[in-house]
Write an enzyme that holds these catalytic residues in place. Structure first.
Site, PDB file in Angstrom:
ATOM      1  N   ALA A 160       0.830  -1.211   0.000  1.00  0.00           N
ATOM      2  CA  ALA A 160       0.000   0.000   0.000  1.00  0.00           C
ATOM      3  C   ALA A 160       0.865   1.264   0.000  1.00  0.00           C
ATOM      4  CB  ALA A 160      -1.006  -0.039   1.153  1.00  0.00           C
ATOM      5  N   CYS A 161       0.456   2.261   0.794  1.00  0.00           N
ATOM      6  CA  CYS A 161       1.161   3.548   0.732  1.00  0.00           C
ATOM      7  C   CYS A 161       2.610   3.451   1.205  1.00  0.00           C
ATOM      8  CB  CYS A 161       0.421   4.601   1.557  1.00  0.00           C
ATOM      9  SG  CYS A 161      -1.190   4.985   0.895  1.00  0.00           S
ATOM     10  N   ALA A 162       2.959   2.369   1.916  1.00  0.00           N
ATOM     11  CA  ALA A 162       4.340   2.207   2.391  1.00  0.00           C
ATOM     12  C   ALA A 162       5.220   1.521   1.347  1.00  0.00           C
ATOM     13  CB  ALA A 162       4.355   1.408   3.696  1.00  0.00           C
TER      14      ALA A 162
END
Ligand code: COA
Length: 386
Positions: A160-162
């Site tokens: 995801a965003c990481a």
């Protein structure tokens, strides 16, 4: 997991592709509010007898105040703003044509390759680290590798965003295992997984692509070199940010899954979140991750010149920086790009790093930190090379 690398791997370039179309808050909210009027008019009888709740209007003022976002870039504007659709119009391409996700990644990758004066033959592998892959297989990274003419290998990964921080750590591991250079790209077409009919989240995301070039630090570099002093990765399961899109949806359709209240059967297959819980739970997790990581490499928070944080929400970033520093950070210490780009998932912290580092002198230290669904957090401590 914390990995300290003795600066044997460095970042030598980044690249950015910004789509040519933008939507301001005013434009987005005007379209949302037109949809609300249309919905409420179409359901007036049911609303009148109390069988249906009327939809409430959005406000550009709320959006900027709650998130810090003023605008977002997108692959397609018209489809998003068209109230009969409210989703980008991105036609499927024939299999022989470059996929749109690969295309934007290639733009960002070429930007990074130009910056470091590197040819395809200089690169051993491609990692595509992003939240939303366009397809199951072949891996998008392999198509990007092919389009760039790189020998070697490519693979996709999603945290995801990481994803970018995890991608940097993965590239670093591959270099330590023998690769000379790894290209890590983050193409994000977030508007395709956003529910533009959902008042709570219709403003959150934008589209972009970023690229990071990693190389073994065993000789002079042609690029703008940044030693990686350490990386730290952390995940903790949570359903508070979720997207159920996937291959099993095809099987689910046969069960005749009921459409949601706003008659969109795909709502559950788009981004959903419990924004307040995310805020409350992710801020301590990320600030602890950064603080522990800095302590483990012996860098005091005050010795960090800049925090290039994931760009989801301005208040969230301000909280994280305050917790790490014990005081408020200014915009030079924790730069903001989400006002212009909105949340661009895996790419956000890399856009910040790409745009806000030219004032660094040799020896200056900064932290790239990406975080998001999972929950997931990844911190990368970098030092400007001599
Ligand atoms: N326009 C106007 N008002 C709105 C609105 C909109 N688009 N959306 C919500 N509101 C209203 C709500 O109805 C509510 O009103 P009430 O107090 O009268 O009930 C009020 O604003 C607060 O709503 P809430 O949803 O609690 O907003 P918030 O202050 O928590 O902000 C987020 C919402 C999503 C911006 C915020 O929670 C957030 O950013 N969280 C972290 C998200 C994040 O980082 N996610 C990571 C994704 S990778």
């Amino acid at each position: 997991m914390t990995s300290n690398t003795n600066a044997d791997v460095r970042i030598v370039a980044t690249g950015l592709y910004t789509p040519p179309n933008a939507i301001s808050n005013d434009e987005l909210v005007a379209s949302f509010n037109k949809y609300v009027d249309e919905y409420n008019a179409a359901n007036a009888a049911d609303i009148e007898r109390g069988a249906t709740e009327p939809l409430q209007k959005s406000s550009a003022e709320f959006v900027e105040k709650a998130s810090g976002i003023k605008s977002r870039y997108c692959i397609d504007r018209d489809g998003i703003l068209d109230t009969s659709r409210m989703a980008p119009r991105i036609p499927e391409r024939p299999n022989g044509d470059l996929a749109v996700l690969s295309e934007i990644a290639v733009f960002a990758a070429r930007d990074a390759m130009r910056a470091a004066d590197l040819k395809p033959a200089d690169i051993d592998g491609v990692i595509c680290a992003a939240s939303n892959m366009q397809r199951g297989y072949p891996a998008v990274a392999v198509e990007i590798q092919d389009a760039l003419g790189i020998d070697g290998f490519g693979f996709d990964m999603n945290v995801a965003c990481a994803s970018a921080a995890f991608g940097i750590e993965t590239g670093l591991g591959l270099i330590r295992a023998g690769a000379r250079r790894i290209l890590m790209v983050n193409p994000e077409i977030c508007t395709a997984h956003l529910n533009f009919r959902d008042r709570d989240s219709h403003f959150i995301f934008g589209d972009v692509a970023t690229a990071v070039m990693l190389e073994r630090a065993d000789g002079p570099s042609k690029g703008d070199a940044w030693d990686i002093l350490g990386t730290k990765l952390l995940t903790k399961f949570s359903n508070n940010i979720r997207n159920n899109f996937g291959f099993l949806n095809h099987c689910e359709r046969e069960t005749g899954a009921a459409p949601d209240a706003q008659n969109d059967p795909h709502t559950d297959k788009l981004f959903v979140q419990e924004g307040r819980k995310v805020f409350k739970e992710v801020v301590p997790m990320v600030s602890e991750c950064i603080s522990d990581h800095l302590a483990s490499v012996g860098v005091a928070p005050d010795a960090v010149k800049r925090f290039w944080l994931h760009q989801a929400n301005l208040a969230m970033n301000e909280f994280i920086a305050r917790k790490v520093l014990g005081r408020d950070a200014n915009r030079t210490e924790a730069p903001v790009v989400l006002d212009e780009y909105a949340n661009t998932s895996a790419a956000g912290s890399i856009i910040a790093f790409h745009k806000h580092r030219s004032d660094f002198a040799a020896g200056d230290v900064g932290v790239i930190c990406a975080f998001g669904a999972g929950y997931s957090a990844g911190s990368v401590i970098v030092r400007k090379s001599a």
